[in-house]
Design an enzyme around this catalytic site. Structure first.
Site, PDB file in Angstrom:
ATOM      1  CG  HIS A 156      -2.160  -0.879   1.149  1.00 47.94           C
ATOM      2  ND1 HIS A 156      -2.003  -2.210   1.612  1.00 47.94           N
ATOM      3  CD2 HIS A 156      -3.281  -0.569   0.745  1.00 47.94           C
ATOM      4  CE1 HIS A 156      -3.258  -2.720   1.172  1.00 47.94           C
ATOM      5  NE2 HIS A 156      -4.064  -1.916   0.994  1.00 47.94           N
ATOM      6  CE  LYS A 160      -4.222  -0.254   4.951  1.00 47.29           C
ATOM      7  NZ  LYS A 160      -5.397   0.242   5.151  1.00 47.29           N
TER       8      LYS A 160
END
Ligand SMILES: NC(=O)C1=CN([C@@H]2O[C@H](COP(=O)(O)OP(=O)(O)OC[C@H]3O[C@@H](n4cnc5c(N)ncnc54)[C@H](O)[C@@H]3O)[C@@H](O)[C@H]2O)C=CC1
Ligand SMILES: O=C(O)C1=N[C@H](C(=O)O)C[C@H](O)C1
Length: 267
Positions: A156, A160
């Site tokens: 990701h 995040k």
């Protein structure tokens, strides 16, 4: 016959996912945005924020927002801690939550399931709204019947907050439900650097990569004698999640239980 519009409040509307959710609601004839919840800009109109055109009020107080706008559905795309509080308040106030926010624990989910039952209204908590990601999880569950040896790598963007990702955890749960528990790797393996083997979910190893430039990606790697199988999904933008958000809003209006994961409503 005219269908009544689904009245929607979005929490986290200024965020990466929230911005796309506002666009989705604006583009969907049967949806209507009636308010947004944000810890900043209380009392302003959303249209006063650059990039938005909706003349709906921004509320810092979610209860006041619900009282004044009387929504059918809350779409929550905030942070793990805030998302839990919002979901609970929504259920307590008869508002059906559609939650994309990740980072909920097992006990959070149990508590929310109980509350949903008590209130008799639907709720959807979906760690991933992208159809491709749902299929990646389902295919991985199928493959795990034949391949017991598996590791998960989720990748990701570096903004995040939670790790492993909600999708990574959900994938591990789905695989574990059909796989006899096995600790992946050598029984005597030793981590020379702590964390080298990743997180452990019933023996399945989960590795989290965080890098700028990434959006949301996951590989599920299965190994067998002389063969391997890799199942991979990539989201290259956040529009990829929106058809799932739309389906979740439509479905939650007809549901009266908590649904955890879109795989439960996609045939
Ligand atoms: N289920 C799915 O398919 C997906 C889920 N997500 C999850 O959605 C969540 C949001 O992700 P992003 O949009 O990337 O994050 P983001 O950081 O861009 O947006 C979060 C928003 O929440 C707002 N916020 C923070 N505290 C708040 C509060 N007390 N009240 C109201 N709003 C508040 C922030 O101002 C921000 O606008 C994360 O938990 C992420 O894991 C992200 C992508 C897909
Ligand atoms: O934070 C994100 O970006 C994402 N979060 C979800 C998760 O934790 O699985 C869904 C998707 O992977 C994007």
């Amino acid at each position: 016959m005219m269908m009544e519009k689904v009245k929607i409040v979005i929490a986290g509307a200024r965020g990466r996912m929230g911005t796309e959710a506002v666009n989705l609601v604006n583009e969907t004839e049967q949806f209507e945005l009636v308010g947004v919840v944000d810890h900043k800009h209380d009392g302003k109109l959303l249209s006063e924020i650059e990039g938005f055109h909706n003349d709906v009020r921004i509320y810092s107080d979610i209860k006041k927002c619900f009282f004044e706008t009387n929504p059918d559905v809350l779409i929550d795309l905030t942070t793990p801690e805030v998302g839990k509080v919002h979901t609970k308040i929504a259920l307590e106030n008869g508002v059906r939550p559609v939650v994309g926010t990740t980072g909920f624990s097992d006990s959070d989910l149990k508590e929310l399931e109980k509350l949903t039952e008590e209130k008799g209204i639907g709720a959807i908590i979906a760690p991933n709204f992208a159809i491709g990601a749902i299929l990646m999880m389902k295919f991985s569950q199928m493959a795990a019947k034949y391949f017991q040896d598996v590791e998960i790598i989720e990748l990701h963007h570096d903004q995040k907050l939670d790790a492993p990702s909600g999708t990574g955890i959900k994938t591990a749960e789905m695989i574990a439900s059909v796989r006899e528990e096995k600790k992946q790797g050598h029984p005597n393996e030793k981590e020379i650097l702590a964390g080298a083997r990743g997180a452990d979910y019933e023996g399945i190893r989960l590795h989290s990569v965080r890098l700028p430039g990434l959006i949301a990606h996951q590989e599920v790697l299965f190994g067998g004698n002389g063969q391997s199988l890799t199942i991979r999904h990539d989201s290259y933008n956040r529009v990829s999640f929106m058809s799932g958000v739309k389906l979740a809003v439509e479905t939650v209006m007809k549901a009266n239980v908590l649904v955890y994961g879109l795989e439960n409503i996609i045939e």
